[in-house]
Every structure is written in structure tokens, then in C-alpha cells.
Design a protein around this motif. Structure first.
Motif, PDB file in Angstrom:
ATOM      1  N   VAL A  27       0.819  -1.272   0.217  1.00 34.17           N
ATOM      2  CA  VAL A  27      -0.229   0.029  -0.030  1.00 34.17           C
ATOM      3  C   VAL A  27       0.929   1.095  -0.087  1.00 34.17           C
ATOM      4  N   ARG A  28       0.713   2.010  -0.897  1.00 32.78           N
ATOM      5  CA  ARG A  28       1.253   3.450  -0.936  1.00 32.78           C
ATOM      6  C   ARG A  28       1.132   4.366   0.346  1.00 32.78           C
ATOM      7  N   VAL A  29       2.089   4.794   1.020  1.00 33.28           N
ATOM      8  CA  VAL A  29       2.106   5.507   2.209  1.00 33.28           C
ATOM      9  C   VAL A  29       1.687   7.078   1.759  1.00 33.28           C
ATOM     10  N   THR A  30       0.462   7.459   1.747  1.00 39.26           N
ATOM     11  CA  THR A  30       0.234   8.910   1.424  1.00 39.26           C
ATOM     12  C   THR A  30       0.564  10.155   2.467  1.00 39.26           C
ATOM     13  N   ALA A  31       0.771  11.099   2.151  1.00 39.61           N
ATOM     14  CA  ALA A  31       0.834  12.430   3.025  1.00 39.61           C
ATOM     15  C   ALA A  31      -0.057  12.428   4.002  1.00 39.61           C
ATOM     16  N   LEU A  32      -1.388  12.033   3.853  1.00 46.09           N
ATOM     17  CA  LEU A  32      -2.703  12.080   4.643  1.00 46.09           C
ATOM     18  C   LEU A  32      -2.666  10.860   5.530  1.00 46.09           C
ATOM     19  N   MET A  33      -2.028   9.570   5.156  1.00 39.34           N
ATOM     20  CA  MET A  33      -1.764   8.558   6.115  1.00 39.34           C
ATOM     21  C   MET A  33      -0.725   9.021   7.186  1.00 39.34           C
ATOM     22  N   VAL A  65       2.397   0.707  11.923  1.00 40.75           N
ATOM     23  CA  VAL A  65       1.868   0.777  10.880  1.00 40.75           C
ATOM     24  C   VAL A  65       2.721   1.214   9.798  1.00 40.75           C
ATOM     25  N   LEU A  66       3.345   2.022  10.127  1.00 37.21           N
ATOM     26  CA  LEU A  66       4.363   2.536   9.071  1.00 37.21           C
ATOM     27  C   LEU A  66       5.768   1.517   8.766  1.00 37.21           C
ATOM     28  N   ILE A  67       6.100   0.759   9.841  1.00 38.64           N
ATOM     29  CA  ILE A  67       7.098  -0.211   9.560  1.00 38.64           C
ATOM     30  C   ILE A  67       6.557  -1.268   8.698  1.00 38.64           C
ATOM     31  N   ASP A  68       5.365  -1.728   8.959  1.00 40.38           N
ATOM     32  CA  ASP A  68       4.501  -2.782   8.078  1.00 40.38           C
ATOM     33  C   ASP A  68       4.525  -2.168   6.529  1.00 40.38           C
ATOM     34  N   LEU A  69       4.415  -0.887   6.129  1.00 43.55           N
ATOM     35  CA  LEU A  69       3.953  -0.352   4.850  1.00 43.55           C
ATOM     36  C   LEU A  69       5.243   0.280   4.005  1.00 43.55           C
ATOM     37  N   ALA A  70       6.064   0.740   5.012  1.00 44.12           N
ATOM     38  CA  ALA A  70       7.328   1.425   4.218  1.00 44.12           C
ATOM     39  C   ALA A  70       8.627   0.729   4.551  1.00 44.12           C
ATOM     40  N   HIS A  71       9.510   0.475   3.377  1.00 44.50           N
ATOM     41  CA  HIS A  71      10.604  -0.226   3.533  1.00 44.50           C
ATOM     42  C   HIS A  71      11.805   0.736   3.076  1.00 44.50           C
ATOM     43  N   GLY A  72      12.924   0.238   3.549  1.00 44.39           N
ATOM     44  CA  GLY A  72      14.159   0.876   3.146  1.00 44.39           C
ATOM     45  C   GLY A  72      14.111   2.320   3.357  1.00 44.39           C
ATOM     46  N   PRO A  73      14.637   3.110   2.320  1.00 46.14           N
ATOM     47  CA  PRO A  73      14.869   4.761   2.534  1.00 46.14           C
ATOM     48  C   PRO A  73      13.578   5.541   2.713  1.00 46.14           C
ATOM     49  N   GLU A  74      12.370   4.832   2.267  1.00 48.15           N
ATOM     50  CA  GLU A  74      11.102   5.431   2.562  1.00 48.15           C
ATOM     51  C   GLU A  74      10.954   5.203   4.007  1.00 48.15           C
ATOM     52  N   LEU A  75      10.894   4.335   4.478  1.00 46.69           N
ATOM     53  CA  LEU A  75      10.773   3.994   6.019  1.00 46.69           C
ATOM     54  C   LEU A  75      11.537   5.083   6.863  1.00 46.69           C
ATOM     55  N   PHE A  76      12.900   5.221   6.556  1.00 49.08           N
ATOM     56  CA  PHE A  76      13.627   6.280   7.270  1.00 49.08           C
ATOM     57  C   PHE A  76      13.175   7.610   7.166  1.00 49.08           C
ATOM     58  N   ARG A  77      12.828   7.957   5.688  1.00 51.62           N
ATOM     59  CA  ARG A  77      12.179   9.327   5.538  1.00 51.62           C
ATOM     60  C   ARG A  77      11.063   9.660   6.317  1.00 51.62           C
ATOM     61  N   ILE A  78      10.168   8.749   6.267  1.00 45.02           N
ATOM     62  CA  ILE A  78       8.613   8.845   6.983  1.00 45.02           C
ATOM     63  C   ILE A  78       8.915   8.861   8.484  1.00 45.02           C
ATOM     64  N   LEU A  79       9.579   8.123   9.062  1.00 46.99           N
ATOM     65  CA  LEU A  79       9.931   8.180  10.524  1.00 46.99           C
ATOM     66  C   LEU A  79      10.568   9.474  10.990  1.00 46.99           C
TER      67      LEU A  79
END
Length: 490
Positions: free
Chosen positions: A86-92, A203-217
Motif C-alpha cells: 500500500v502506498r503511504v500517502t501524506a494524509l496517512m 503501521v508505518l514499519i509494515d507499509l514502508a521499507h528501506g529509505p522510505e521508512l527512514f524518511r517517513i519516520l
């Protein structure tokens, strides 16, 4: 030609039957050797970051088509299954960040109202202060329950349960008619807040991986990490225009909006086939398994001891700035706001830098900044009362640096707990909370007479955090703590 050898040319390939299993590689190749991070750089997928951290639950095809390297070029491997993400959106991100911030806001927004609450309930200040302890106990229990529960049931239902508990506790606090009822409702509110703090991150750990996870966190940290720092200021602003009950009505409103956000935009992030079974014993086994993962534990402690240093500043800054340096509440509030803005800005900058720089590089810079600030404060404290031109810049550097540490440290730990993201998120939250809460008593040993206890706790925190960072780096070396084919640390 032995079945385990690699053909040197296309003709060799055809001569051996043209089958990947029959002539190119053995039927059971070493899964670790085929992971993308072990490929030669020119064979890695184009969208893979140069520093990409391996995930323990990640199949070899997780970041793109996997190829077997040969001398004549990469050969694609047919994938049996590719997980649909699932794509992690700004609203999420906005909804989950708000949820993670409700707990810290509920903790500290209420502190400026202590005198009013004590007067209304005819209670002693010590009894009203117990409501803060009650919230911490509830939050700790909520984090312990929420993590493993979500690993069994999925994230969405426990997240909604936590929000309902927070809403009920907030309304109960606003309507409480006695100190006893306030204590009970604060426990309930804390349990719900603990659920939110753990599950928003899971939830974010489930949905986002790699550099995207670091950016979102990092983004979440930039916004949510400031919440406990500015909460007393927000509470003070509310009390300037409304009675103390309004603080809890504001928290209830935020919780209700977050509940609607979960219902509308947050999907279930944990598939059924990745859920765990078992009761409390299984939870204890999961905790033990995570703590035995040396990289997870090391990065957990990097964040925990950094929180210890930060909360030393939070606990002592009002006495230092107002009682020792002689500035008024307005200057203190401006300093607090400036430092919080610095932390948030640095976290957003980190979210951009993490695309091109390994998170350990950013943590190293952050720890260096904290060490510089702590060293300056300690040196000045040993010489007497530190002057403002030392204290105020040191406070700014100390707080701002956390924007490089917390998000990246948490994400590096999360990379080692993706198969038990709920339990891992709970341990991260508990480690942070316990370390932060233990700083205040140590800082208060000398009251407002000296900055030495504060300086010593800051230096101790950054020293221990740096030690854990170094130990984590040793585990990052090839052959130590690397994931094996079955997803467990070596």
C-alpha cells in the motif's frame, strides 16, 4: 559440468539444458548470497539506495526483480509471489503522526493546570501529581499490551480500541468531580495513548521499507517529537483563556478526528499470514528474541540514552533560564519554541538527507552535536554558574541534534524487528519512556542551585548513547548480526 557451476557462455547454457535449476545454479542456492544487498553494484535495481538496510522478513525480490549474476550478464529469476504494498500517502502520515502525538500531549498539556485542579478538588499538590504518574503507568501498560496484541490481530482493530480508550479517558478527565476519579481516568487515557504511540509506528514499519521508512519516520519524529516539549506551552495558552477542563476537551477532539482518520484512510497493514499466535508466553519469547538481536537492542539504547539527555534539559531548563540566568517566562517560552523549531527543522532535513546519506552518518553528526553541547555545559558548570552565552546556544544545539538521532535510530532498530513490528515498536517506546522519566529525579538533586547535575546527566546520556552506537556499528560489519535465510540474525 557440475550442477553448481555457472556456465561461461550462452552456448554452455544451452548445452546444459537452458534451465536455471538444471545447469546454472544448484536447485537450492544459498539464499543469503542471493539477497540484493550482496549483488554487485551494477546489478542492483536502479531505485535501490546505496546504503539500503536489509530487512529480516524480506524475500530476495523485495526491491525489484532479482537477477542471478553470470559472466554473460544478469539472468532474471521468475518470482512466484510479489507482495502488493500500500502506498503511504501524506494524509496517512498526518493521521498516524497525530495519533502518536496524542499521548505526549496528554502527558504534559495538563501540567500547567495542577494548581487549579488541586484547588477545585481540595487535594494536595502531591496527590494531583500522582495523576501524571497514573498516566505514565497506563501508557507503559498500553504499550506492552498493544504491541503483541497487534502482532496477533493486525494493527487496525487494536488502533481503534486504543483511540476509543483515549477518547473515553479524556472525556472522563474533563468531567471528573474528584481526584480519585481523575486518577482512574488518567490511567485509562494513558492506556489508550500507549496503544497509539506503538501502533502508529508499527503501521508505518509494515507499509514502508528501506529509505522510505527512514524518511517517513524522520517526518513523524519532526512533528511528533516536538509534542512533549511544546505541550506545557500549549496547555498554558489554553489556561489563559479557558478553565482546565478545556485541555482534556481539546485532547478528546484530537482523538475523535484521529479515529475518523483511521476509519477513512488507514488500511490494515499486517496480512493474516504474517500474524503471530500464542499468549503471554509467546510475547515473552518474542521480547527475548528481539533483545537477542544485538543491532535492535543497540539502536534501541541509542535512542533511549539520547532521550535521557534530552529530558535532562527539559526538566532543568526552566530553573536554569529563569532562576539562575534571571530571564522571565516570556524569554523562556521563546527559547523553548526556538529550540523545538530547530529539532523539527533538523528532522525534516534528515528526511531529505537520508535519500543520499546512510542514517548512521546522520546519527554520528547528531551525537557529535550533543557531545559538544554537553561538554560546553559541563565545563562551564565546573567553573561556576554558566553564562547565558554558553547555556542558550548549548541548549539549542542539544535539542536540534535530536532531529538527526531519534528518527534514524528508531528506523534502524525497526529494520531488525519487521517480523514482530508491534512488539518491536512497544520496546522502542518503553525504552524511550523509561530513560526519559529517569532523568528528572537525577537533574533535581541540586534543585535550582547548580547546573552541574543537569550537565552530568546530559554528558552521561550522550556517552552511553555513543557507546551503543559504536557497538551497533560493530554488529553492522559483514558476517556479524547479518540476517540469515530464515530471517533470524546470525
Amino acid at each position: 559440468m557440475p550442477s553448481s557451476s555457472v556456465p561461461r557462455s550462452a552456448s554452455d547454457c544451452s548445452a546444459s539444458g537452458g534451465s536455471a535449476s538444471g545447469g546454472l545454479v544448484s536447485p537450492t542456492p544459498d539464499a543469503e548470497a542471493l539477497r540484493p544487498e550482496h549483488h554487485p553494484r551494477h546489478l542492483r535495481p536502479a531505485d535501490e539506495a546505496p546504503w539500503r538496510e536489509p530487512r529480516l522478513d524480506e524475500p530476495p525480490t523485495a526491491t525489484g526483480p532479482m537477477h542471478l549474476p553470470t559472466l554473460t550478464g544478469p539472468l532474471p529469476v521468475v518470482e512466484d509471489h510479489v507482495e502488493q504494498r500500500v502506498r503511504v500517502t501524506a494524509l496517512m502520515i498526518a493521521v498516524l503522526t497525530t495519533i502518536s502525538a496524542i499521548g505526549p500531549l496528554a502527558t504534559d498539556m495538563y501540567i500547567p493546570a495542577f494548581p487549579q485542579v488541586a484547588q477545585d478538588f481540595a487535594a494536595t499538590p502531591a496527590r494531583i501529581q500522582l495523576t501524571l504518574t497514573a498516566f505514565f503507568l497506563g501508557a507503559a501498560g498500553g504499550q506492552v499490551v498493544a504491541g503483541p496484541l497487534s502482532d496477533r490481530l493486525g494493527r487496525r482493530v487494536p488502533l481503534l480500541i486504543g483511540l476509543v480508550l483515549t477518547l473515553a479517558g479524556s472525556v472522563g478527565c474533563a468531567l471528573a468531580g474528584s481526584a480519585d476519579m481523575m486518577l482512574l481516568m488518567r490511567v485509562l487515557q494513558g492506556v489508550g495513548g500507549g496503544f497509539g504511540m506503538v501502533l502508529a509506528r508499527a503501521v508505518l514499519i509494515d507499509l514502508a521499507h528501506g529509505p522510505e521508512l527512514f524518511r517517513i519516520l524522520n517526518i513523524m519524529q519532526g512533528i511528533g517529537g516536538v509534542a512533549p516539549i511544546i505541550a506545557p506551552l500549549l496547555g498554558g495558552l489554553i489556561l489563559a483563556i479557558a478553565p482546565w477542563h478545556t485541555v482534556f476537551w481539546v485532547i478528546a477532539g484530537m482523538t475523535l478526528i484521529s479515529t475518523l482518520g483511521v476509519l477513512l484512510v488507514i488500511p490494515e497493514s499486517l496480512p493474516v499470514d504474517r500474524r503471530h499466535t500464542g499468549g503471554f508466553r509467546q510475547f515473552l519469547r518474542n521480547v527475548g528474541a528481539l533483545l537477542r538481536r544485538r543491532r535492535f537492542t543497540a539502536y534501541l539504547l541509542v535512542n533511549a540514552f539520547s532521550a535521557f539527555a534530552l529530558m535532562s534539559y527539559v526538566s532543568a531548563s526552566t530553573f536554569v533560564v529563569q532562576d539562575m540566568l534571571g530571564y522571565g517566562p516570556t524569554i523562556y517560552a521563546l527559547m523553548f519554541a526556538l529550540n523545538s523549531t530547530g529539532m523539527m527543522s533538523m528532522a525534516f532535513l534528515s528526511a531529505r538527507l537520508v535519500r543520499t546519506h546512510h542514517p548512521r552518518q546522520l546519527i554520528r553528526v547528531g551525537l557529535g552535536m550533543v557531545a559538544l553541547a554537553g561538554g560546553a555545559l559541563l565545563t562551564a558548570s565546573l567553573l561556576g554558574t554558566p553564562p547565558a552565552w554558553v547555556v542558550l546556544p548549548a541548549f539549542f544545539v542539544l535539542v536540534t541534534a535530536q532531529g538527526l538521532i531519534f528518527g534514524n535510530g528508531g528506523a534502524l532498530a525497526a529494520q531488525q524487528a519487521v517480523d514482530m513490528a508491534g512488539t518491536g515498536s512497544a520496546l522502542l517506546g518503553l525504552g524511550f519512556s523509561f530513560a526519559a522519566s529517569s532523568a528528572a529525579p537525577l537533574v533535581g538533586l541540586a534543585g535550582s542551585a547548580s547546573t552541574l547535575p543537569m550537565s552530568l546527566t546530559i554528558v552521561a546520556g550522550v556517552a552511553l548513547s555513543t557507546l551503543m552506537f559504536v557497538l551497533a556499528g560493530r554488529e553492522d560489519r559483514p558476517g556479524r548480526g547479518a540476517p540469515t535465510a530464515d530471517g533470524a540474525p546470525a
